[in-house]
Design a protein around this motif. Structure first.
Motif, PDB file in Angstrom:
ATOM      1  N   THR A  76     -10.482   3.574  -2.668  1.00  0.00           N
ATOM      2  CA  THR A  76      -9.102   4.012  -2.849  1.00  0.00           C
ATOM      3  C   THR A  76      -8.688   5.003  -1.768  1.00  0.00           C
ATOM      4  O   THR A  76      -9.518   5.786  -1.275  1.00  0.00           O
ATOM      5  N   ASN A  77      -7.413   4.988  -1.426  1.00  0.00           N
ATOM      6  CA  ASN A  77      -6.901   5.970  -0.459  1.00  0.00           C
ATOM      7  C   ASN A  77      -6.543   7.302  -1.122  1.00  0.00           C
ATOM      8  O   ASN A  77      -6.058   8.218  -0.456  1.00  0.00           O
TER       9      ASN A  77
ATOM     10  N   GLU B 103      -3.706  -1.124  -1.691  1.00  0.00           N
ATOM     11  CA  GLU B 103      -4.304  -0.053  -2.493  1.00  0.00           C
ATOM     12  C   GLU B 103      -4.494  -0.519  -3.937  1.00  0.00           C
ATOM     13  O   GLU B 103      -3.523  -0.752  -4.661  1.00  0.00           O
TER      14      GLU B 103
ATOM     15  N   CYS C 186      -6.217   0.343   9.863  1.00  0.00           N
ATOM     16  CA  CYS C 186      -6.441  -0.705   8.862  1.00  0.00           C
ATOM     17  C   CYS C 186      -6.670  -2.054   9.539  1.00  0.00           C
ATOM     18  O   CYS C 186      -5.830  -2.541  10.303  1.00  0.00           O
TER      19      CYS C 186
ATOM     20  N   THR D 202      -4.213   8.324  -3.067  1.00  0.00           N
ATOM     21  CA  THR D 202      -2.822   8.763  -3.187  1.00  0.00           C
ATOM     22  C   THR D 202      -2.350   8.861  -4.628  1.00  0.00           C
ATOM     23  O   THR D 202      -1.384   9.578  -4.913  1.00  0.00           O
TER      24      THR D 202
ATOM     25  N   CYS E 251       0.837  -1.200   0.000  1.00  0.00           N
ATOM     26  CA  CYS E 251       0.000   0.000   0.000  1.00  0.00           C
ATOM     27  C   CYS E 251       0.869   1.247   0.000  1.00  0.00           C
ATOM     28  O   CYS E 251       2.066   1.198   0.307  1.00  0.00           O
ATOM     29  N   SER E 252       0.256   2.370  -0.325  1.00  0.00           N
ATOM     30  CA  SER E 252       0.944   3.660  -0.305  1.00  0.00           C
ATOM     31  C   SER E 252       0.746   4.389   1.021  1.00  0.00           C
ATOM     32  O   SER E 252       1.324   5.453   1.235  1.00  0.00           O
TER      33      SER E 252
END
Length: 240
Positions: free
Chosen positions: A108-109, A81, A36, A111, A29-30
């Motif tokens: 989506t986060n 992600e 989480c 980023t 992930c970013s």
């Protein structure tokens, strides 16, 4: 036989009956978000590539969907992600071409939403749900523990870019953790940002299961109601 890349269908608190699709290796992930439920990020990266075989994911979904399950959404989410996967657009395009009866959502986060290739990959999705967990640098870094060069401004400009270049639905998610991103100052920044972005559906979320940091506590229903009033037109995500 291909590896299984889908899970469920599950009853999602937000999306109804949802078939989850996980296109990333576990915890790639970013961000390394403290809340989480999959645990701490093991590979913190902004590199887009084919982390898992795209054609295998497509074949797995084909086998599942040809049985015509009852679904509200096919949802890209899971243990990393999804926009980091360079084959995301190919998978979504396959789903919409062969199984147009199913709605596709991407969680989506946010980023990577300044990347034109990512926006292009999302074009055939029906719904994209980006997250915004902090507007101030302090709150954002405590909540999300980002990869290098990711800032609140990165997230906000990416969501703005999505809104300007995506014709599907966009819901914004804000995840609240007490004493980290719920100060009066931070809530005022959230409200200002929501108004500037002009996204009509904003969802307020909190812990449902233990996060990566064990001592975190969920927000009470009463406190969620209070925060929602301060933010304006916000939908509260309830446990179901």
């Amino acid at each position: 036989m291909t590896q299984r890349y889908h899970y469920g269908p599950v009853q999602s608190r937000r999306l109804g009956r949802s078939l989850g699709v996980d296109v990333m290796p576990h915890k790639t992930c970013s961000l390394d978000c403290i809340y989480c439920e999959c645990g701490a990020t093991s590979l913190l990266t902004l590199e887009r590539k084919e982390y898992l075989p795209t054609q295998e994911i497509i074949d797995d979904l084909d086998q599942c969907l040809k049985k015509n399950p009852e679904l509200d959404y096919i949802t890209f989410a899971g243990s990393g992600e999804p926009t980091l996967h360079s084959g995301l657009g190919k998978i979504i395009n396959f789903l919409k071409e062969k199984y147009p009866q199913f709605r596709v959502a991407v969680l989506t986060n946010a980023t990577l939403l300044n990347d034109p290739a990512v926006i292009d990959d999302l074009q055939k999705a029906d719904l994209v749900v980006p997250s915004l967990d902090g507007v101030s640098t302090q709150a954002f870094e405590k909540m999300n523990r980002p990869a290098a060069n990711i800032t609140p401004e990165t997230i906000i400009s990416g969501i703005k870019n999505l809104k300007e270049n995506f014709s599907g639905e966009i819901w914004l998610e804000i995840f609240i953790i007490p004493e980290i991103n719920d100060s009066e100052e931070e809530l005022a920044l959230f409200k200002e940002t929501i108004e500037k972005l002009g996204i009509k559906k904003v969802q307020l979320n909190t812990l449902d299961r233990p996060g990566a940091v064990e001592e975190l506590k969920p927000v009470s229903q009463e406190y969620k109601d209070e925060i929602a009033q301060k933010l304006g037109q916000v939908e509260i995500v309830n446990r179901k």
